[in-house]
Design a protein around this motif. Structure first.
Motif, PDB file in Angstrom:
ATOM      1  N   THR A 352      37.688  28.737  44.858  1.00  0.00           N
ATOM      2  CA  THR A 352      37.261  29.878  44.061  1.00  0.00           C
ATOM      3  C   THR A 352      38.188  31.067  44.278  1.00  0.00           C
ATOM      4  O   THR A 352      38.850  31.197  45.313  1.00  0.00           O
ATOM      5  N   ALA A 353      38.209  31.954  43.296  1.00  0.00           N
ATOM      6  CA  ALA A 353      39.041  33.148  43.382  1.00  0.00           C
ATOM      7  C   ALA A 353      38.440  34.208  44.284  1.00  0.00           C
ATOM      8  O   ALA A 353      39.035  35.272  44.463  1.00  0.00           O
ATOM      9  N   ASP A 354      37.269  33.952  44.859  1.00  0.00           N
ATOM     10  CA  ASP A 354      36.675  34.896  45.804  1.00  0.00           C
ATOM     11  C   ASP A 354      37.384  34.884  47.147  1.00  0.00           C
ATOM     12  O   ASP A 354      37.183  35.780  47.968  1.00  0.00           O
ATOM     13  N   PHE A 355      38.191  33.865  47.385  1.00  0.00           N
ATOM     14  CA  PHE A 355      38.934  33.735  48.636  1.00  0.00           C
ATOM     15  C   PHE A 355      40.425  33.614  48.311  1.00  0.00           C
ATOM     16  O   PHE A 355      40.789  33.009  47.296  1.00  0.00           O
ATOM     17  N   PRO A 356      41.296  34.143  49.148  1.00  0.00           N
ATOM     18  CA  PRO A 356      42.711  34.227  48.781  1.00  0.00           C
ATOM     19  C   PRO A 356      43.472  32.920  48.839  1.00  0.00           C
ATOM     20  O   PRO A 356      44.589  32.850  48.317  1.00  0.00           O
TER      21      PRO A 356
END
Length: 391
Positions: A352-356
């Motif tokens: 997910t884009a919530d984590f780099p």
């Protein structure tokens, strides 16, 4: 989860001055670069103000002569600065590497008058550079470039053609341009320093890339761009040799960027493994995951050692082309594998884009392509081992 600045790893810094420099770089990375990295990459924003800060801090001319605004630092130190910046945000580390590449031709092959006239602004005056070698029909086969420079009777050069895949296109204050001035082949190419505001120079829409969205990449069109002979770098026909020499050093910059990116991914994976719990305990307790992290760390350390060894050869005035190709090959392949593994460590969250880490994975891919694909690096290494392919 916002980006964080990884805890610094031990560096091989030869002097107290270099250690103080790295302290400054880490402080800038922590305070100015990392906090907004994820948001700005997602929005596709290039941090020009950061490059103004880096220039004012003396970080855009580190490996060049202080007489012209440089930092008098060996490549061994300069590359570790690039790595640290890339750990915080690849767009910034890569931008410094590209600017250094764009400045190389003038610094190494320019006349004393040219260096005095242009280098202070390029290295410490807030300017940003771009390097124009590739074209829509000539990437790996750079000697087949078609952009042409024609000398008029008054001595000026008129440059016409299109350059492709140009980092900092549209933002650069100067472009180091390779153009054909003679017959086909490598011997007919000459280097020029073209101002960013030159009449006839225009930039196409930025490429839509899978990663590094904050770093603009676009075609540069030169439609009868007129420049004086005083902006020709080196001799007529020397341009391809200049380009290859620049790329040898530039490959080390890409290697350092790759190690920095991989370090960021590893640090994120280690932190996650320590806090994520499954089956009643941290996932870091599971041997399968511990071995994965160990392999990631080993690839990074090996890459760092490889690019530093090549840098020391360069600093000692010894041939380093084979080692630079090896460093670029190994470090970028390692970054690709490490970022893949970092996504695996985080599992579904890593996708997910919530984590780099998903961004790191997308960014790693381009490092295997820029400044000579990894297939080209293998050709360079084999040529050093076996001689040229004569087929």
């Amino acid at each position: 989860m916002p980006d964080r600045v990884p805890s610094p790893v031990d560096r091989s810094l030869p002097t107290a001055e270099a250690r103080e420099l790295m302290t400054l770089v880490r402080d800038i990375a922590r305070r100015e670069i990392a906090p907004a990295a994820a948001e700005e990459e997602d929005a596709g924003r290039f941090p020009r103000e950061l490059f103004t800060l880096l220039s004012a801090s003396g970080l855009l001319g580190l490996p060049y002569d202080s007489a012209h605004g440089g930092g008098d630092q060996p490549y061994e130190v300069y590359l570790q600065v690039v790595e640290e910046l890339a750990t915080a945000r690849l767009t910034v580390g890569l931008g410094v590497s590209v600017h250094t590449l764009a400045s190389y031709a003038l610094a190494a092959y320019g006349t004393d008058a040219q260096r005095a006239a242009h280098l202070p602004a390029m290295l410490g005056g807030g300017q940003l550079g771009a390097y124009c070698l590739s074209e829509p029909s000539s990437g790996s086969d750079a000697a087949s470039l078609r952009t042409r420079a024609v000398r008029e009777s008054g001595g000026d050069w008129v440059i016409t053609g299109t350059k492709a895949w140009i980092t900092h296109a549209g933002l650069a204050d100067f472009y180091t341009v390779l153009a054909r001035t003679g017959a086909a082949g490598a011997s007919g190419i000459t280097a020029f320093l073209v101002p960013g505001d030159a009449a006839g120079l225009s930039v196409a829409a930025p490429e839509r890339k899978m990663g590094l969205k904050g770093s603009p990449t676009a075609q540069v069109h030169l439609d009868g761009v007129r420049i004086p002979d005083a902006r020709r770098i080196g001799d007529e026909g020397q341009g391809f040799a200049i380009a290859l020499a620049a790329l040898e050093s530039g490959r080390l910059g890409i290697a350092a960027c790759a190690v920095g990116l991989a370090q960021a991914a590893l640090d994120e994976a280690v932190a996650w493994a320590g806090q994520r719990r499954q089956f009643g305990r941290p996932i870091a307790d599971f041997q399968g995951l511990r071995f994965l992290l160990a392999d990631m760390a080993t690839r990074i350390e090996a890459g760092r050692a490889l690019y530093l060894a090549a840098a020391r050869r360069r600093d000692a005035g010894r041939p380093f082309g084979r080692q630079a190709a090896m460093a670029k090959l190994h470090c970028t392949d390692a970054a690709m594998q490490v970022t893949i593994d970092a996504v695996q460590v985080l599992g579904g969250y890593g996708y997910t884009a919530d984590f780099p880490v998903e961004r790191y994975l997308r960014e790693a891919k381009v490092l295997q392509i820029v400044e000579g694909t990894n297939q080209i690096q293998r050709m360079v290494i084999a040529r050093h081992l076996l001689g040229p392919d004569t087929r």
